[in-house]
Design a protein around this motif. Structure first.
Motif, PDB file in Angstrom:
ATOM      1  N   PRO A  96       0.828  -1.207   0.000  1.00 47.42           N
ATOM      2  CA  PRO A  96       0.000   0.000   0.000  1.00 47.42           C
ATOM      3  C   PRO A  96       0.863   1.259   0.000  1.00 47.42           C
ATOM      4  N   LEU A  97       0.261   2.362  -0.381  1.00 49.99           N
ATOM      5  CA  LEU A  97       0.953   3.648  -0.435  1.00 49.99           C
ATOM      6  C   LEU A  97       1.604   3.958   0.904  1.00 49.99           C
ATOM      7  N   ASN A  98       2.848   4.439   0.846  1.00 51.41           N
ATOM      8  CA  ASN A  98       3.628   4.845   2.015  1.00 51.41           C
ATOM      9  C   ASN A  98       4.013   3.674   2.925  1.00 51.41           C
ATOM     10  N   GLN A  99       4.039   2.483   2.359  1.00 49.72           N
ATOM     11  CA  GLN A  99       4.460   1.310   3.115  1.00 49.72           C
ATOM     12  C   GLN A  99       5.474   0.507   2.309  1.00 49.72           C
ATOM     13  N   ILE A 100       6.266  -0.302   3.013  1.00 46.92           N
ATOM     14  CA  ILE A 100       7.287  -1.134   2.376  1.00 46.92           C
ATOM     15  C   ILE A 100       6.687  -2.487   1.993  1.00 46.92           C
ATOM     16  N   GLY A 101       6.989  -2.908   0.775  1.00 49.60           N
ATOM     17  CA  GLY A 101       6.620  -4.253   0.340  1.00 49.60           C
ATOM     18  C   GLY A 101       7.872  -5.034  -0.037  1.00 49.60           C
ATOM     19  N   TRP A 102       7.964  -6.261   0.419  1.00 47.68           N
ATOM     20  CA  TRP A 102       9.109  -7.121   0.106  1.00 47.68           C
ATOM     21  C   TRP A 102       8.635  -8.381  -0.615  1.00 47.68           C
ATOM     22  N   ALA A 103       9.365  -8.788  -1.632  1.00 47.15           N
ATOM     23  CA  ALA A 103       9.214 -10.149  -2.144  1.00 47.15           C
ATOM     24  C   ALA A 103       9.881 -11.086  -1.149  1.00 47.15           C
ATOM     25  N   THR A 104       9.271 -12.229  -0.914  1.00 44.70           N
ATOM     26  CA  THR A 104       9.841 -13.188   0.036  1.00 44.70           C
ATOM     27  C   THR A 104      10.324 -14.456  -0.662  1.00 44.70           C
ATOM     28  N   GLU A 105      10.237 -14.457  -1.995  1.00 43.97           N
ATOM     29  CA  GLU A 105      10.834 -15.514  -2.803  1.00 43.97           C
ATOM     30  C   GLU A 105      11.475 -14.870  -4.019  1.00 43.97           C
ATOM     31  N   VAL A 138      16.938   1.450   8.600  1.00 37.28           N
ATOM     32  CA  VAL A 138      17.466   0.185   8.069  1.00 37.28           C
ATOM     33  C   VAL A 138      18.245  -0.532   9.164  1.00 37.28           C
ATOM     34  N   PRO A 139      18.206  -1.872   9.172  1.00 33.36           N
ATOM     35  CA  PRO A 139      18.913  -2.631  10.205  1.00 33.36           C
ATOM     36  C   PRO A 139      20.361  -2.892   9.822  1.00 33.36           C
ATOM     37  N   ASP A 140      21.110  -3.437  10.742  1.00 39.53           N
ATOM     38  CA  ASP A 140      22.461  -3.929  10.460  1.00 39.53           C
ATOM     39  C   ASP A 140      22.315  -5.253   9.721  1.00 39.53           C
ATOM     40  N   THR A 141      22.798  -5.317   8.484  1.00 40.73           N
ATOM     41  CA  THR A 141      22.663  -6.545   7.697  1.00 40.73           C
ATOM     42  C   THR A 141      23.905  -7.423   7.777  1.00 40.73           C
ATOM     43  N   ALA A 142      24.856  -7.070   8.653  1.00 43.55           N
ATOM     44  CA  ALA A 142      26.064  -7.884   8.855  1.00 43.55           C
ATOM     45  C   ALA A 142      26.783  -8.143   7.534  1.00 43.55           C
ATOM     46  N   ASP A 143      26.941  -7.098   6.747  1.00 40.90           N
ATOM     47  CA  ASP A 143      27.655  -7.097   5.471  1.00 40.90           C
ATOM     48  C   ASP A 143      26.886  -7.777   4.334  1.00 40.90           C
ATOM     49  N   SER A 209      19.968 -21.399  -2.896  1.00 39.63           N
ATOM     50  CA  SER A 209      19.640 -22.462  -1.927  1.00 39.63           C
ATOM     51  C   SER A 209      19.807 -22.019  -0.472  1.00 39.63           C
ATOM     52  N   GLU A 210      20.023 -20.734  -0.245  1.00 39.87           N
ATOM     53  CA  GLU A 210      20.155 -20.233   1.125  1.00 39.87           C
ATOM     54  C   GLU A 210      18.796 -20.247   1.818  1.00 39.87           C
ATOM     55  N   PRO A 211      18.718 -20.635   3.105  1.00 39.09           N
ATOM     56  CA  PRO A 211      17.452 -20.544   3.844  1.00 39.09           C
ATOM     57  C   PRO A 211      16.967 -19.104   3.875  1.00 39.09           C
ATOM     58  N   LEU A 212      15.671 -18.923   3.669  1.00 35.75           N
ATOM     59  CA  LEU A 212      15.133 -17.572   3.559  1.00 35.75           C
ATOM     60  C   LEU A 212      14.668 -16.981   4.888  1.00 35.75           C
ATOM     61  N   GLU A 213      14.499 -17.782   5.908  1.00 41.70           N
ATOM     62  CA  GLU A 213      13.964 -17.250   7.157  1.00 41.70           C
ATOM     63  C   GLU A 213      14.839 -16.140   7.756  1.00 41.70           C
ATOM     64  N   PRO A 214      16.172 -16.285   7.812  1.00 39.91           N
ATOM     65  CA  PRO A 214      16.984 -15.179   8.340  1.00 39.91           C
ATOM     66  C   PRO A 214      16.856 -13.897   7.510  1.00 39.91           C
ATOM     67  N   LYS A 216      14.155 -13.013   5.768  1.00 35.40           N
ATOM     68  CA  LYS A 216      12.836 -12.450   6.071  1.00 35.40           C
ATOM     69  C   LYS A 216      12.853 -11.695   7.407  1.00 35.40           C
ATOM     70  N   ALA A 217      13.604 -12.213   8.367  1.00 38.01           N
ATOM     71  CA  ALA A 217      13.725 -11.527   9.656  1.00 38.01           C
ATOM     72  C   ALA A 217      14.386 -10.162   9.484  1.00 38.01           C
ATOM     73  N   LEU A 218      15.371 -10.077   8.588  1.00 34.61           N
ATOM     74  CA  LEU A 218      16.007  -8.787   8.286  1.00 34.61           C
ATOM     75  C   LEU A 218      15.019  -7.846   7.611  1.00 34.61           C
TER      76      LEU A 218
END
Length: 481
Positions: A96-105, A138-143, A209-214, A216-218
């Motif tokens: 929605p307008l003024n909100q962040i959208g992320w693809a999760t795949e 924005v969070p720390d993405t650990a490089d 092939s990296e697990p996506l859960e970490p 998504k948490a970011l």
């Protein structure tokens, strides 16, 4: 009655002046004969007036398209990307307008929102109307590589946030609209923008092939909110929408209707004001598009302009691109006054990074200039992996729709994170690009191609100087007989 002496003297002076003027004009005309000037001999007739209106409208229509296509494209796209379906797929980044959208795949051939989507990153989108500054935290993405582009309504990327430009530590960035006067809190970096609507377009790297859960948490830690709500832990974004664009159903000049809307609702750059003022002759002003004021000849000229202008835009790549080992090398940084190039990028390459962030050599043909086609087999050989600060990938796209290619092994790219990539002792490697599964020592490197025409994009994120300066040899393509 005979003239007096004074009168005779004056008349003689007048005659001398007339004679001198005639001689001056005759001499100039004699000189002009060496420089043909049809403007001096043009004859105005009803027929020439009608033709001139058509030609003038055509010329201005082409220029208006070249200049204004990014505005129209952005006005349309921001409505598409804020229209969130109830069953939003995981590859979609709509919000929605003024909100962040992320693809999760990662993108697949079924993801149709973005032409030439990569299969290396999860995309992010946020359309923001800046009634006040908005703060992106924005969070720390650990490089971990990520980048967020701040695009104005002209598809100019005005700011970069991310690994290359601002690092990967946590931070806060304020998107400051034109004319805002105020003070930002400590620790908030101001990013001034030139239009009061902006599009945030982001990417975060995901290894194959990296697990996506970490990841998504970011993603969940990225936050966007008005400055006035910065300290409110209970803040929830309000449901807001953009007004619909004017309907253009059945209107052959619908593009200009939408461009007229953009002129009403988007800031015009000071450097473009004189140019935009010319469009008044074809009914385009800051009040919109007045089609009723146009003559039949002008309407005919504008229709012809809309048929030809996309061809001019498409061919603009040839004015700036160079060939490197058969690849079209298109450095994108500041468009300046190259409006056709800006329009080209805003179309099939919407959201592309500048060269300092990523470079995208494209390949459409083989070594003989024939279009790449799945009826043939190709081999692409790298002398060594691209020297990048982040990652690289080679991706195949259907030429017809600019989308990823469906294939039995669900591989859409080969890159720095491809497991089992076969590399020779000297660091070189070969990627077979063909429709059917290859045989031989490099079969593990297979990049599937469609049955018909296709093209290739080599993405290199955070390219090193060796790449930008041209010292790195782009891979060789060979047709396998």
């Amino acid at each position: 009655m005979r003239p007096s002496g004074v009168m005779a003297h004056n008349m003689k002076a007048v005659l001398l002046c007339i004679t001198a003027s005639a001689m001056f004009l005759a001499n100039n005309l004699a000189c002009a004969e060496n420089y043909p000037d049809p403007q001096l001999t043009a004859v105005t007739t009803p027929e020439s007036i009608a033709r001139s209106k058509e030609i003038d409208a055509y010329a201005l229509g082409v220029l208006a398209y070249e200049w204004g296509y990014p505005l129209v494209r952005m006005e349309r796209v921001i409505r598409t990307y804020t229209d969130v379906p109830a069953n939003k797929p995981a590859t979609s980044y709509r919000a929605p307008l003024n909100q962040i959208g992320w693809a999760t795949e990662l993108a697949t051939p079924a993801a149709k929102d973005m032409p030439t989507a990569n299969s290396d990153t999860l995309y992010m989108s946020a359309v923001v109307t800046l009634t006040e500054p908005y703060v992106l935290s924005v969070p720390d993405t650990a490089d971990r590589y990520y980048v967020i582009n701040v695009f104005n309504m002209y598809q100019d990327c005005e700011h970069y946030i991310g690994r290359r430009a601002t690092g990967t530590k946590a931070g806060r960035f304020a998107l400051v609209p034109p004319g805002w006067k105020g003070t930002l809190p400590p620790g908030v970096t101001p990013l001034n923008v030139t239009t009061d609507k902006v599009w945030l377009w982001g990417r975060i790297h995901v290894k194959q092939s990296e697990p996506l859960e970490p990841v998504k948490a970011l993603q969940a830690k990225f936050d966007l909110r008005p400055l006035s709500q910065l300290g409110d832990a209970s803040h929830a974004a309000r449901a807001e929408t953009l007004p619909p664009l004017p309907s253009i159903a059945g209107n052959d000049l619908g593009f200009f209707v939408h461009l007229g809307y953009a002129l009403q609702h988007d800031q015009i750059k000071k450097t473009d004001e004189a140019l935009v003022a010319q469009f008044e002759r074809i009914g385009l002003t800051r009040q919109g598009f007045d089609q009723k004021s146009l003559s039949p000849e002008q309407i005919a000229g504008l229709k012809r302009a809309l048929a030809d202008a996309p061809l001019v835009v498409s061919a603009s790549i040839t004015t700036v691109a160079s060939k490197r080992n058969g690849w079209d090398w298109l450095p994108i940084d500041d468009f300046g006054y190259h409006y056709p190039l800006r329009a080209l990028v805003a179309g099939p390459y919407l959201g592309g990074n500048a060269s300092k962030e990523a470079i995208y050599p494209v390949r459409f043909t083989d070594s003989e200039g024939k279009r790449l086609n799945g009826a043939n087999r190709y081999e692409i050989t790298f002398d060594k992996a691209p020297p990048v600060g982040a990652f690289w990938s080679l991706t195949v796209y259907n030429a017809a729709d600019k989308m990823l290619v469906e294939n039995p092994i669900h591989r859409y790219k080969v890159g720095s994170d491809t497991a089992g990539l076969v590399t020779k002792a000297d660091g070189s490697f070969t990627i077979p690009v063909q429709h059917d599964a290859p045989q031989g020592p490099d079969k593990a490197n297979w990049l599937p191609a469609p049955q018909g025409d296709f093209y290739l994009i080599l993405r290199m994120f955070q390219p090193g100087e060796e790449i930008l300066g041209g010292a790195y040899p782009l891979p060789r393509l060979r047709t396998v007989k």
